[in-house]
Design a protein around this motif. Sequence first.
Motif, short mmCIF file in Angstrom:
data_model
loop_
_atom_site.label_atom_id
_atom_site.label_comp_id
_atom_site.label_asym_id
_atom_site.label_seq_id
_atom_site.Cartn_x
_atom_site.Cartn_y
_atom_site.Cartn_z
N HIS A 106 -24.10 29.20 -9.51
CA HIS A 106 -24.99 28.27 -9.75
C HIS A 106 -24.89 27.07 -8.72
CE1 HIS A 106 -27.01 25.13 -12.34
NE2 HIS A 106 -27.80 25.29 -11.30
N LEU A 107 -25.68 26.87 -7.87
CA LEU A 107 -25.48 25.76 -6.73
C LEU A 107 -26.33 24.38 -7.48
CD1 LEU A 107 -24.76 24.25 -4.06
CD2 LEU A 107 -26.74 25.38 -3.07
N VAL A 108 -25.28 23.52 -7.39
CA VAL A 108 -25.90 21.96 -7.82
C VAL A 108 -25.70 20.97 -6.89
CG1 VAL A 108 -25.82 20.36 -9.63
CG2 VAL A 108 -25.28 22.77 -10.31
N HIS A 157 -20.55 20.53 -16.08
CA HIS A 157 -19.64 20.61 -17.19
C HIS A 157 -20.52 21.61 -18.07
CE1 HIS A 157 -17.76 16.46 -16.60
NE2 HIS A 157 -16.91 17.40 -16.05
N GLN A 158 -21.98 21.81 -18.11
CA GLN A 158 -22.48 22.43 -18.83
C GLN A 158 -22.58 23.94 -18.67
OE1 GLN A 158 -26.61 20.88 -18.84
NE2 GLN A 158 -25.68 18.95 -19.82
N ASP A 159 -22.08 24.15 -17.38
CA ASP A 159 -22.15 25.53 -16.62
C ASP A 159 -20.85 25.92 -15.96
OD1 ASP A 159 -22.90 28.19 -15.56
OD2 ASP A 159 -24.63 27.44 -14.49
N HIS A 201 -8.58 16.30 -8.18
CA HIS A 201 -9.98 16.67 -7.93
C HIS A 201 -10.47 17.93 -8.67
CE1 HIS A 201 -9.45 20.39 -5.37
NE2 HIS A 201 -8.23 19.81 -5.31
N SER A 202 -11.75 18.09 -8.85
CA SER A 202 -12.22 19.38 -9.55
C SER A 202 -12.56 20.64 -8.70
CB SER A 202 -13.42 18.89 -10.26
OG SER A 202 -14.03 20.28 -10.74
N PRO A 203 -11.73 21.59 -8.92
CA PRO A 203 -12.02 22.73 -7.95
C PRO A 203 -13.53 23.31 -7.93
CG PRO A 203 -10.88 23.59 -9.97
CD PRO A 203 -10.95 22.10 -9.88
N ARG A 204 -14.32 22.81 -8.80
CA ARG A 204 -15.82 23.18 -8.83
C ARG A 204 -16.67 22.26 -8.41
NH1 ARG A 204 -18.54 24.57 -13.17
NH2 ARG A 204 -17.05 23.71 -14.78
N ALA A 205 -15.95 21.36 -7.42
CA ALA A 205 -16.96 20.25 -6.92
C ALA A 205 -16.47 20.10 -5.24
CB ALA A 205 -16.93 19.03 -7.63
N GLU A 234 -27.17 32.26 -6.62
CA GLU A 234 -28.26 33.16 -7.26
C GLU A 234 -29.33 31.98 -7.92
OE1 GLU A 234 -26.78 35.70 -10.37
OE2 GLU A 234 -25.13 36.59 -8.91
N ASN A 235 -28.83 30.81 -8.27
CA ASN A 235 -29.57 29.60 -8.68
C ASN A 235 -29.36 28.51 -8.07
OD1 ASN A 235 -31.13 30.94 -11.25
ND2 ASN A 235 -29.08 31.80 -11.64
#
Length: 346
Positions: A106-108, A157-159, A201-205, A234-235
């Motif tokens: 999921h790309l934000v 944080h939600q996903d 840092h966050s590895p998902r940012a 995918e999203n």
Amino acid sequence: MLPTARSRNGRPVYQRNVHLSFHGSLAPQRRILDILRTRSRVTNLGLFFLLAITCLSLLLNLSYYISASFSSLRLGSSLSYDYDHDIPGDILSTLAPSEELEALSHLVIVPGHSIWHGSDAASRLNEDDWVLEPYQKGGGRVAAFFEHITKGVEILHQDPKALLIFSGGQTRLSSTTTEAESYMRLALKANLFKLPAGAAHSPRATTEDFALDSFQNLLFSIARFHEYTGRYPENITVVGYEMKRERFTKLHRAALRWPIERFHYVGADPGGQEGVEAQQGERKNGFLPYTSDYYGCHSFLLAKRRQRNPFRRYHPYHTSAAELKTLFDWCPDQNKLFTGRLPWYG
């Protein structure tokens, strides 16, 4: 096969040999050899070998094509590609494999609009801590920037499968940092990621540091996702101005032929009169120009990109997202959608 050479009287050169050896057990084989050995501009034997090599080459190429097509189809169905595709070995050797990152889908995206050069997150609404264009001053724009950052982190944080990318290049001559890096730094200073003690840092940012406009915010963030995770998302969720919802949803998404059911937009605008004026400016300077130039590569929109690239930076995604090479270069004379193959559409 070329005609058999003949003698002056018109009889085939090999006829005499055939007659003499007809009763032998090796007659048919000898006849073939005699034909192949017969002189011509190109000997029959030479022609035979040329035809054999040609057929073998065709078979090998056909086998390779079928294998490559099957592999591409298999990879495309899962929106994933070989991570080392077209990446030089000296670069690939520095990239540590990560199962956690490869599982993200999921790309934000939080597109940048300015550069924060402050040091204290508590004073983030102070316009002196931002590099602002005249039209961005006053009216709550700075507050909207921080709200975009906050909402992006909340979605992260939600996903657990989300990757947050702040996108924006080195667009201001008065600052050597990028929009994306400044947004990331503000998010960290404000402790939005709620990192444990000692974590930097966050590895998902991460950041995408080359986009010069909203279309590139979307396209380059997709490419950066692939560069960072080794696969395509995918999203997609974009967090930005509400007034830019139609620009992203109806124009940019459509230009990339991204499926609408897997595209989401979260908007937040400055309030009051500033919001009304901003909406009018968006339609005049953003939405309408893109309706006649989907890829932002002509006249007015191209001039904007050049103005926003004072340091003459250019992106690395021709290598790290090689499947998108033709899309990066797509700039039709007429306003036509890209018709080539895309990893997420086919």
